[in-house]
Design a protein around this motif. Structure first.
Motif, short mmCIF file in Angstrom:
data_model
loop_
_atom_site.label_atom_id
_atom_site.label_comp_id
_atom_site.label_asym_id
_atom_site.label_seq_id
_atom_site.Cartn_x
_atom_site.Cartn_y
_atom_site.Cartn_z
N LEU A 44 0.83 -1.21 0.00
CA LEU A 44 0.00 0.00 0.00
C LEU A 44 0.87 1.26 0.00
O LEU A 44 0.56 2.23 -0.68
N HIS A 45 1.97 1.21 0.72
CA HIS A 45 2.92 2.34 0.72
C HIS A 45 3.52 2.52 -0.67
O HIS A 45 3.68 3.64 -1.16
N TRP A 46 3.86 1.40 -1.33
CA TRP A 46 4.41 1.43 -2.70
C TRP A 46 3.42 2.13 -3.63
O TRP A 46 3.81 2.97 -4.45
N LEU A 47 2.14 1.80 -3.50
CA LEU A 47 1.12 2.42 -4.35
C LEU A 47 0.94 3.90 -4.03
O LEU A 47 0.73 4.72 -4.93
N GLU A 48 1.03 4.25 -2.75
CA GLU A 48 0.93 5.67 -2.38
C GLU A 48 2.09 6.46 -2.95
O GLU A 48 1.91 7.58 -3.44
N LYS A 49 3.31 5.88 -2.92
CA LYS A 49 4.48 6.54 -3.49
C LYS A 49 4.32 6.70 -5.01
O LYS A 49 4.75 7.70 -5.57
N LEU A 50 3.70 5.72 -5.65
CA LEU A 50 3.44 5.83 -7.09
C LEU A 50 2.53 7.01 -7.36
O LEU A 50 2.78 7.80 -8.27
N ALA A 51 1.50 7.16 -6.56
CA ALA A 51 0.59 8.30 -6.71
C ALA A 51 1.33 9.62 -6.48
O ALA A 51 1.11 10.60 -7.20
N GLU A 76 24.81 1.78 -10.42
CA GLU A 76 25.20 0.40 -10.13
C GLU A 76 24.06 -0.37 -9.45
O GLU A 76 23.80 -1.53 -9.78
N ASP A 77 23.38 0.28 -8.49
CA ASP A 77 22.25 -0.38 -7.82
C ASP A 77 21.14 -0.71 -8.82
O ASP A 77 20.53 -1.78 -8.76
N GLU A 78 20.86 0.23 -9.72
CA GLU A 78 19.82 -0.01 -10.73
C GLU A 78 20.21 -1.16 -11.65
O GLU A 78 19.37 -1.99 -12.00
N LYS A 79 21.49 -1.23 -12.02
CA LYS A 79 21.96 -2.32 -12.90
C LYS A 79 21.82 -3.67 -12.20
O LYS A 79 21.60 -4.68 -12.87
N MET A 80 21.98 -3.68 -10.90
CA MET A 80 21.85 -4.95 -10.17
C MET A 80 20.39 -5.42 -10.17
O MET A 80 20.12 -6.62 -10.15
N ARG A 81 19.45 -4.49 -10.16
CA ARG A 81 18.02 -4.84 -10.12
C ARG A 81 17.45 -4.99 -11.54
O ARG A 81 16.66 -5.88 -11.79
N ILE A 82 17.85 -4.08 -12.43
CA ILE A 82 17.30 -4.04 -13.79
C ILE A 82 18.38 -4.53 -14.75
O ILE A 82 19.30 -3.78 -15.09
N ASP A 109 11.97 4.12 -10.49
CA ASP A 109 11.78 4.39 -9.07
C ASP A 109 10.99 3.29 -8.40
O ASP A 109 11.35 2.79 -7.32
N ARG A 110 9.89 2.87 -9.00
CA ARG A 110 9.04 1.84 -8.39
C ARG A 110 9.73 0.48 -8.40
O ARG A 110 9.56 -0.30 -7.46
#
Length: 158
Positions: A44-51, A76-82, A109-110
């Motif tokens: 729910l927090h993730w969805l609120e941050k999206l809004a 570097e952090d983004e490359k590890m996730r994406i 971001d999400r």
């Protein structure tokens, strides 16, 4: 947490059912569906941050200069996730105008806020759908993305 987001998206958004706004009622339903309280609150927090991301001030590093043609360099952090495949898919969506600079940054971001040990291209597609659905004025992009996700290849596969 990602499972809860998928559950909400599939049961409310994608099925065109009326989305409940009452957090307590929604939390009760998710508990009955077997989800953990902590994970429900995170989702729910993730969805609120999206809004919140719809407000241009929440992405301060995007300026008018950001709208010129440029290449997104991932941290570097983004490359590890994406992974490279997912990065390529994001670039492809930008090239066909499904994502613009703002929605691309919202997606990244999400994705970075998800607490999942493994993040795959199919997961990215769902995050993109959730972002596009929640950003007013991107209905055409959402429909294009939905076609990409749910399109079934015609004919025989070799």
């Amino acid at each position: 947490m990602f499972d809860i987001l998928m559950y909400l998206f599939e049961n409310y958004v994608h099925s065109e059912a009326e989305v409940m706004v009452d957090h307590d009622q929604l939390t009760d339903e998710l508990l009955k569906a077997g989800f953990e309280v902590d994970e429900i609150y995170k989702a729910l927090h993730w969805l609120e941050k999206l809004a919140d991301l719809q407000n241009a001030d929440t992405i301060p590093y995007l300026t008018k200069a950001s709208h010129s043609p440029s290449v997104r360099v991932y941290t570097e952090d983004e490359k590890m996730r994406i992974d490279a495949k997912s990065q390529g898919f994001i670039l492809f969506l930008e090239q066909i105008n499904v994502l613009d600079i703002e929605t691309r940054e919202m997606v990244i971001d999400r994705v970075m806020e998800l607490e999942t040990p493994e993040f795959l291209l199919d997961d990215l597609k769902w995050v993109i759908l959730m972002v596009l659905f929640n950003v007013p004025g991107h209905e055409t992009a959402y429909n294009q993305m939905e076609e990409l996700v749910f399109e079934e290849p015609e004919g025989m596969l070799h």
